[in-house]
Design a protein around this motif. Structure first.
Motif, mmCIF file in Angstrom:
data_model
loop_
_atom_site.group_PDB
_atom_site.id
_atom_site.type_symbol
_atom_site.label_atom_id
_atom_site.label_comp_id
_atom_site.label_asym_id
_atom_site.label_seq_id
_atom_site.Cartn_x
_atom_site.Cartn_y
_atom_site.Cartn_z
ATOM 1 N N VAL A 42 -30.776 18.155 54.508
ATOM 2 C CA VAL A 42 -32.020 18.874 54.226
ATOM 3 C C VAL A 42 -31.761 20.081 53.325
ATOM 4 O O VAL A 42 -32.542 20.378 52.412
ATOM 5 N N ASP A 43 -30.657 20.764 53.557
ATOM 6 C CA ASP A 43 -30.337 21.965 52.782
ATOM 7 C C ASP A 43 -29.906 21.664 51.348
ATOM 8 O O ASP A 43 -29.851 22.583 50.520
ATOM 9 N N HIS A 44 -29.590 20.403 51.050
ATOM 10 C CA HIS A 44 -29.075 20.058 49.720
ATOM 11 C C HIS A 44 -29.850 18.895 49.095
ATOM 12 O O HIS A 44 -29.267 17.984 48.512
ATOM 13 N N GLY A 45 -31.148 18.949 49.207
ATOM 14 C CA GLY A 45 -31.987 18.008 48.470
ATOM 15 C C GLY A 45 -32.717 16.979 49.299
ATOM 16 O O GLY A 45 -33.555 16.246 48.767
ATOM 17 N N GLY A 46 -32.442 16.905 50.595
ATOM 18 C CA GLY A 46 -33.033 15.850 51.403
ATOM 19 C C GLY A 46 -34.313 16.227 52.119
ATOM 20 O O GLY A 46 -34.739 15.505 53.023
ATOM 21 N N GLY A 47 -34.931 17.307 51.727
ATOM 22 C CA GLY A 47 -36.174 17.727 52.376
ATOM 23 C C GLY A 47 -37.348 16.852 51.981
ATOM 24 O O GLY A 47 -37.204 15.829 51.309
ATOM 25 N N TRP A 48 -38.529 17.279 52.386
ATOM 26 C CA TRP A 48 -39.740 16.501 52.119
ATOM 27 C C TRP A 48 -40.890 17.447 51.852
ATOM 28 O O TRP A 48 -40.942 18.551 52.420
ATOM 29 N N SER A 49 -41.809 17.052 50.972
ATOM 30 C CA SER A 49 -43.009 17.838 50.712
ATOM 31 C C SER A 49 -44.198 16.898 50.660
ATOM 32 O O SER A 49 -44.086 15.753 50.219
ATOM 33 N N ARG A 50 -45.355 17.403 51.097
ATOM 34 C CA ARG A 50 -46.557 16.582 51.167
ATOM 35 C C ARG A 50 -47.277 16.586 49.812
ATOM 36 O O ARG A 50 -48.402 17.051 49.666
ATOM 37 N N ASP A 51 -46.599 16.069 48.790
ATOM 38 C CA ASP A 51 -47.187 16.039 47.455
ATOM 39 C C ASP A 51 -47.589 14.634 47.027
ATOM 40 O O ASP A 51 -48.069 14.429 45.909
ATOM 41 N N ARG A 84 -45.685 12.333 46.246
ATOM 42 C CA ARG A 84 -44.691 11.798 45.301
ATOM 43 C C ARG A 84 -43.272 11.834 45.880
ATOM 44 O O ARG A 84 -42.331 11.425 45.207
ATOM 45 N N THR A 85 -43.148 12.343 47.125
ATOM 46 C CA THR A 85 -41.819 12.502 47.728
ATOM 47 C C THR A 85 -41.733 11.686 49.014
ATOM 48 O O THR A 85 -42.481 11.929 49.969
ATOM 49 N N LEU A 86 -40.823 10.745 49.055
ATOM 50 C CA LEU A 86 -40.623 9.902 50.224
ATOM 51 C C LEU A 86 -39.771 10.619 51.267
ATOM 52 O O LEU A 86 -38.983 11.510 50.926
ATOM 53 N N PRO A 87 -39.909 10.260 52.534
ATOM 54 C CA PRO A 87 -39.051 10.877 53.551
ATOM 55 C C PRO A 87 -37.591 10.519 53.308
ATOM 56 O O PRO A 87 -37.268 9.472 52.722
ATOM 57 N N GLY A 88 -36.690 11.384 53.733
ATOM 58 C CA GLY A 88 -35.266 11.137 53.552
ATOM 59 C C GLY A 88 -34.814 9.870 54.243
ATOM 60 O O GLY A 88 -35.401 9.431 55.242
ATOM 61 N N ALA A 89 -33.760 9.275 53.705
ATOM 62 C CA ALA A 89 -33.212 8.043 54.280
ATOM 63 C C ALA A 89 -31.785 8.278 54.757
ATOM 64 O O ALA A 89 -30.987 8.937 54.081
ATOM 65 N N LEU A 90 -31.481 7.737 55.931
ATOM 66 C CA LEU A 90 -30.137 7.761 56.490
ATOM 67 C C LEU A 90 -29.454 6.447 56.135
ATOM 68 O O LEU A 90 -29.868 5.379 56.599
ATOM 69 N N GLY A 150 -40.471 17.503 59.761
ATOM 70 C CA GLY A 150 -41.721 16.964 60.270
ATOM 71 C C GLY A 150 -41.892 15.478 60.016
ATOM 72 O O GLY A 150 -42.925 14.898 60.378
ATOM 73 N N ARG A 151 -40.902 14.833 59.421
ATOM 74 C CA ARG A 151 -40.976 13.402 59.106
ATOM 75 C C ARG A 151 -39.886 12.620 59.825
ATOM 76 O O ARG A 151 -38.799 13.132 60.082
ATOM 77 N N ASN A 152 -40.192 11.374 60.109
ATOM 78 C CA ASN A 152 -39.178 10.455 60.616
ATOM 79 C C ASN A 152 -38.418 9.873 59.432
ATOM 80 O O ASN A 152 -39.028 9.351 58.485
ATOM 81 N N ALA A 153 -37.118 9.971 59.472
ATOM 82 C CA ALA A 153 -36.296 9.456 58.375
ATOM 83 C C ALA A 153 -36.331 7.931 58.346
ATOM 84 O O ALA A 153 -36.491 7.264 59.366
ATOM 85 N N VAL A 154 -36.166 7.402 57.152
ATOM 86 C CA VAL A 154 -35.977 5.967 56.958
ATOM 87 C C VAL A 154 -34.537 5.621 57.348
ATOM 88 O O VAL A 154 -33.615 6.404 57.096
ATOM 89 N N ILE A 155 -34.335 4.462 57.958
ATOM 90 C CA ILE A 155 -32.989 3.994 58.280
ATOM 91 C C ILE A 155 -32.630 2.847 57.342
ATOM 92 O O ILE A 155 -33.318 1.813 57.314
ATOM 93 N N TYR A 156 -31.565 3.037 56.570
ATOM 94 C CA TYR A 156 -31.019 1.972 55.722
ATOM 95 C C TYR A 156 -29.791 1.403 56.422
ATOM 96 O O TYR A 156 -28.861 2.145 56.790
ATOM 97 N N THR A 157 -29.772 0.082 56.600
ATOM 98 C CA THR A 157 -28.626 -0.557 57.239
ATOM 99 C C THR A 157 -28.642 -2.049 56.954
ATOM 100 O O THR A 157 -29.562 -2.566 56.306
ATOM 101 N N ALA A 158 -27.614 -2.736 57.426
ATOM 102 C CA ALA A 158 -27.536 -4.195 57.366
ATOM 103 C C ALA A 158 -27.507 -4.734 58.790
ATOM 104 O O ALA A 158 -26.901 -4.127 59.683
ATOM 105 N N THR A 159 -28.156 -5.864 59.001
ATOM 106 C CA THR A 159 -28.270 -6.406 60.358
ATOM 107 C C THR A 159 -26.907 -6.639 60.998
ATOM 108 O O THR A 159 -26.706 -6.334 62.184
#
Length: 270
Positions: free
Chosen positions: A140-149, A151-157, A192-201
């Motif tokens: 979050v401190d280095h670019g992974g935040g979110w804004s309600r504009d 045009r910005t998607l929630p951060g992904a893990l 304030g957002r739920n992060a997206v989870i990127y993974t492989a099954t």
């Protein structure tokens, strides 16, 4: 009587150029490749190594929206070219662990936005190096935040195979679930957002025991380089995004959002 011949020093001088061309230690054909440098990981790195090489969806689906994901490996990205090819959204690697920030992040993150895309940032997790909370805060401190504009998607893990060692980072299944929970809870508290989870099954099954507890809150970004998504991790009945190839045009990693562009906007708005 011995025949006269060149002095030893002269022989040495004649032989030196020949000896210099002979390798003292022959190269080993089976020598291991150099270990990856920390910070060099990128989304799908483990998929290439463990779960397939390439993929092309069976058919073009009008309800899906093309996207890309990039990291420091791509450097400056030709965003107008990608936009012109139909790419509408993009994720950029922001951080890894608690010490690495993508040196190309600004050009990639702002460039995609300036070109007219919807953009987001992702964090490559290294659960063996620090806590989930510490990495979420660093993200979050280095670019992974979110804004309600809009045009910005929630951060992904990005949680996948460990490129530097044991596939599950030396953690038990329950310890891995706890680490992911720590990260997701901290990210939600900070943004304030739920992060997206990127993974492989296959990784998720092996390293979390196919845990289903995040499906109700966290969108799934599934990685599978094939013509179909295949079986999803437990709990998720559908995917939000699908990374389907690492050899797409302009930028290798291409993705499909499971919906039309207005649904991408809806996820951005939260």
């Amino acid at each position: 009587m011995p025949l006269p011949g060149p002095a030893p020093t002269i022989l040495a001088g004649l032989l030196a150029p020949l000896l210099a061309t002979v390798p003292l230690t022959p190269a080993r054909a089976d020598a291991p490749a150099p270990a990856p440098v920390h910070g060099s990981a990128y989304m799908g790195m483990g998929v290439l190594a463990h779960d397939g090489q390439s993929g092309t969806p069976k058919s073009s689906d009008a309800t899906q929206t093309e996207g890309v994901d990039v990291s420091g490996h791509q450097g400056d990205v030709a965003w107008p070219t990608l936009l012109g090819s139909g790419v509408k959204w993009a994720y950029t690697k922001a951080t890894e662990g608690t010490s690495y920030k993508n040196p190309s992040f600004t050009q990639q993150y702002n460039g995609s936005h300036d070109a007219g895309m919807i953009r987001g940032a992702y964090h490559f997790a290294t659960p063996d190096s620090s806590s989930g909370a510490a990495q979420a805060n660093y993200f979050v401190d280095h670019g992974g935040g979110w804004s309600r504009d809009g045009r910005t998607l929630p951060g992904a893990l990005d949680i996948e195979w460990n490129p530097y060692g044991a596939a599950c980072y030396g953690k038990s299944k329950s310890a891995m679930v706890s680490w992911i929970t720590d990260f997701l809870h901290t990210y939600k508290t900070r943004t304030g957002r739920n992060a997206v989870i990127y993974t492989a099954t296959s990784w998720w099954t092996d390293c979390t025991g196919n845990y289903s507890g995040f499906a109700a809150s966290n969108p799934l970004w599934i990685a599978r380089y094939a013509s179909e998504v295949g079986t999803l991790p437990a709990g998720w009945s559908y995917y939000t995004a699908w990374q389907y190839t690492s050899s797409g045009p302009t930028v290798g990693d291409h993705d499909k959002f499971n919906g039309t562009l207005d649904r991408v906007v809806a996820l951005a708005k939260g």
